[in-house]
Write an enzyme that holds these catalytic residues in place. Structure first.
Site, short mmCIF file in Angstrom:
data_model
loop_
_atom_site.label_atom_id
_atom_site.label_comp_id
_atom_site.label_asym_id
_atom_site.label_seq_id
_atom_site.Cartn_x
_atom_site.Cartn_y
_atom_site.Cartn_z
N HIS A 110 -8.02 -5.10 -1.24
CA HIS A 110 -6.85 -4.31 -0.88
C HIS A 110 -6.39 -4.64 0.54
O HIS A 110 -7.19 -4.71 1.46
CB HIS A 110 -7.18 -2.82 -0.96
CG HIS A 110 -6.02 -1.92 -0.67
ND1 HIS A 110 -5.10 -1.56 -1.64
CD2 HIS A 110 -5.60 -1.33 0.47
CE1 HIS A 110 -4.18 -0.79 -1.10
NE2 HIS A 110 -4.47 -0.62 0.18
N ASP A 146 -10.14 -3.85 -5.41
CA ASP A 146 -9.24 -2.83 -4.88
C ASP A 146 -9.56 -1.50 -5.55
O ASP A 146 -9.27 -1.30 -6.73
CB ASP A 146 -7.78 -3.23 -5.15
CG ASP A 146 -6.78 -2.35 -4.39
OD1 ASP A 146 -7.16 -1.24 -4.01
OD2 ASP A 146 -5.64 -2.79 -4.21
N CYS A 152 0.84 -1.21 0.00
CA CYS A 152 0.00 0.00 0.00
C CYS A 152 0.88 1.26 0.00
O CYS A 152 1.56 1.53 -0.97
CB CYS A 152 -0.96 -0.04 1.18
SG CYS A 152 -2.18 1.29 1.20
#
Length: 240
Positions: free
Chosen positions: A207, A174, A128
């Protein structure tokens, strides 16, 4: 970037987790380290917004170290992880104090410290927020191999400037790096004959899946293990 999309499923942070050691100064940064310092190959793992005390992240570091690497997990957010339930400091405000540009600059002395210890090749993987830092390192030719896991803040133009082998591991669900964007990354890399690449979109995951999985969720653990295996194989291929 909405914090609800980026930062769901926060981990239970544990400063004592992992089989390695926490040191106060590695290249000027507090860090978790694992593996033999005598290894000639090193991997830097760069956390998401929850930082280097996440137990799953340290488990990943330990497993990579067990494959012969010296692994460093720097505390680039300086003991100040994002708190999802802190309404006084929403994500955009937190991010102003913890920019990826700052993470990139602080990573350079870490790499220098590794080389001073005799490391000949350095790979970096980021989750991330950390994936953007790794991308900047790859653009600057600071590392020999890169892995991005459910990246955020990474643009197509960023990928155009990458100078080292790069693997991108995305999630089917995501909103930060949707499959459509990951496929744009792949199209750019396909035009860069000088850069080896690997792109994979994991089905049935969202995600954060590669590091913020629940240990009692068999399917989630399996997908995270697969991502770690892909990462390790990439480093085995490109870190000499």
């Amino acid at each position: 970037m909405a914090s609800s999309l980026c930062c769901s499923n926060p981990p239970n942070l544990s400063p004592a987790s992992g089989e390695g050691t926490v040191v106060d100064d590695f290249g000027g940064i507090k860090a978790y380290i694992a593996g033999s310092i005598n290894s000639k190959r090193a991997v830097i793992l760069i956390s998401d917004v929850y930082g280097f005390e996440a137990p799953n992240l340290r488990k990943i570091a330990d497993k990579i170290a067990a494959s012969g690497y010296f692994v460093v997990v720097p505390d680039f957010i300086h003991g100040d992880p994002f708190k999802l339930d802190d309404s006084t400091r929403p994500f955009p405000v937190w991010l102003q104090s913890h920019t990826t540009e700052k993470g990139f600059e602080e990573a350079k002395p870490v790499i220098a410290a590794l080389k001073e210890k005799g490391v000949s090749s350095v790979g970096a993987a980021g989750y991330c927020w950390g994936a953007k830092v790794v991308t900047e390192l790859a653009k600057a030719a600071e590392i020999q191999a890169a892995v991005l896991l459910h990246p955020s803040l990474v643009s197509v133009d960023d990928i155009k400037e990458v100078k080292c082998p790069i693997a991108i591991l995305g999630a089917e669900t995501d909103h930060l790096s949707p499959p459509e964007l990951v496929k744009q990354y792949e199209a750019v890399l396909a035009e860069k004959s000088e850069v080896d690449y690997f792109v994979k979109i994991f089905p049935g995951v969202a995600h954060g899946w590669a590091v913020r999985y629940k240990a009692d969720d068999e399917s989630a653990v399996k997908s995270a293990d697969e991502a770690r295996t892909d990462m390790l194989e990439w480093f085995n291929k490109h870190l000499i």
